[in-house]
Write a protein that holds these residues in place. Structure first.
Motif, PDB file in Angstrom:
ATOM      1  N   VAL A 154       0.893  -1.158   0.000  1.00 56.93           N
ATOM      2  CA  VAL A 154       0.000   0.000   0.000  1.00 56.93           C
ATOM      3  C   VAL A 154       0.929   1.204   0.000  1.00 56.93           C
ATOM      4  CG1 VAL A 154      -1.792   1.257   1.238  1.00 56.93           C
ATOM      5  CG2 VAL A 154      -1.829  -1.259   1.181  1.00 56.93           C
ATOM      6  N   HIS A 155       1.022   1.857  -1.165  1.00 60.85           N
ATOM      7  CA  HIS A 155       2.050   2.884  -1.325  1.00 60.85           C
ATOM      8  C   HIS A 155       1.554   4.215  -0.760  1.00 60.85           C
ATOM      9  CE1 HIS A 155       1.786   6.184  -4.290  1.00 60.85           C
ATOM     10  NE2 HIS A 155       0.712   5.571  -4.709  1.00 60.85           N
ATOM     11  N   CYS A 156       2.506   5.111  -0.532  1.00 58.93           N
ATOM     12  CA  CYS A 156       2.211   6.429   0.041  1.00 58.93           C
ATOM     13  C   CYS A 156       1.320   6.284   1.271  1.00 58.93           C
ATOM     14  CB  CYS A 156       1.544   7.327  -1.000  1.00 58.93           C
ATOM     15  SG  CYS A 156       1.515   9.063  -0.528  1.00 58.93           S
ATOM     16  N   PHE A 157       1.746   5.435   2.192  1.00 57.41           N
ATOM     17  CA  PHE A 157       0.916   5.203   3.364  1.00 57.41           C
ATOM     18  C   PHE A 157       0.898   6.465   4.232  1.00 57.41           C
ATOM     19  CE2 PHE A 157       0.177   3.881   7.742  1.00 57.41           C
ATOM     20  CZ  PHE A 157      -1.043   3.245   7.567  1.00 57.41           C
ATOM     21  N   THR A 158      -0.313   6.948   4.504  1.00 58.50           N
ATOM     22  CA  THR A 158      -0.447   8.140   5.353  1.00 58.50           C
ATOM     23  C   THR A 158      -1.489   7.891   6.437  1.00 58.50           C
ATOM     24  OG1 THR A 158      -2.007   9.030   3.741  1.00 58.50           O
ATOM     25  CG2 THR A 158       0.251   9.850   3.609  1.00 58.50           C
TER      26      THR A 158
END
Ligand SMILES: [Zn+2]
Ligand SMILES: [Zn+2]
Length: 262
Positions: A154-158
């Motif tokens: 899960v990319h760009c996890f924020t």
């Protein structure tokens, strides 16, 4: 070797942002020990462009897929079925759901994401997932079209610690930590990055977007991965070398097809 080569697990180098100084961008990446840059496609044209970049530059390793913003123009996706079989392709993506912008209708986003999760399953390819304000439907899709013995990030996890932990516990996914972790006010993300299991974290720039401090407002590039690595080391009270070592071996487990890079 005092520090392993860093892996930028998510970048977009195919755009016009880099046409004037592409070689200098790669040289700065190499100088910052960023030896591998996974470039994610967002539609047919950008997926083909990442393959072309990868043919010319060892550091660039391609992923092919349909971004949720572009889901409504993805067509029958026969092109993806063909491109993904190229031996150099390390993952399908980026794909997923974006309910913040809603550039494509949500039912189309869900359908196009489901098809990419299924294709990845059939071909045993890792998946690069984009998720913005769509957490419930992400979990629903993973339950239906994904199994935890596969590989995904899960990319760009924020998200929060609790959301990240829930994703790791149920699906055994990796989480991409990017420039947002360097932002002063991202306190929930600081907490998540400090406490989530290190063996499930990878580094990314998502360049040209998500530029880390102190370069916010300017174009991002892979060399700035070092800033994110340093901030993560700081948050976890450990060394840059320890973060580099862990995130690089995580990236290699996530993407078994990665070549050596530079
Ligand atoms: Zn994305
Ligand atoms: Zn991206």
């Amino acid at each position: 070797m005092n520090q392993p080569v860093l892996v930028d697990t998510h970048a977009h180098l195919d755009g016009s942002e880099y046409t004037s100084d592409f070689d200098a961008v790669l040289a700065r990446a190499a100088a910052a020990d960023v030896g591998i840059i996974v470039c994610a496609g967002q539609d047919e044209a950008t997926s083909r462009a990442t393959l072309e970049l990868a043919a010319r530059h060892h550091a660039v390793q391609p992923a092919v897929g349909v971004h949720p913003h572009l889901a409504s123009s993805a067509g029958g996706m026969h092109w993806l079925d063909g491109l993904v079989r190229d031996a150099r392709v390390v993952a399908i993506g980026e794909c997923g759901l974006d309910y913040h912008y809603d550039f494509s209708p949500r039912d189309v986003q869900r359908d196009v994401f489901a098809r990419q999760l299924q294709l990845a399953g059939e071909l045993s390819k890792p998946v690069i997932i984009h998720c913005r304000e769509s957490e419930d439907d992400l979990i629903d899709h993973l339950r239906r079209y994904y199994t935890r013995d596969r590989r995904a990030v899960v990319h760009c996890f924020t998200g929060t610690y609790d959301f990240g932990k829930a994703l790791i516990d149920e699906f055994d996914v990796y989480l991409g930590i990017g420039g947002a972790v360097t932002f002063k006010k991202a306190e929930a993300l600081h907490d998540a990055a400090a406490r989530l299991p290190l063996e499930r974290l990878v580094l990314e720039t998502d360049c040209p977007y998500m530029t880390p401090a102190p370069h916010r407002g300017k174009r991002n590039e892979p060399a700035y991965l070092a800033l994110t690595c340093a901030r993560l080391a700081d948050l976890r009270a450990t060394t840059v070398e320890a973060i580099a070592q862990a995130t690089t071996s995580n990236a290699r487990r996530l993407f078994p097809g990665l070549l050596d890079g530079t």
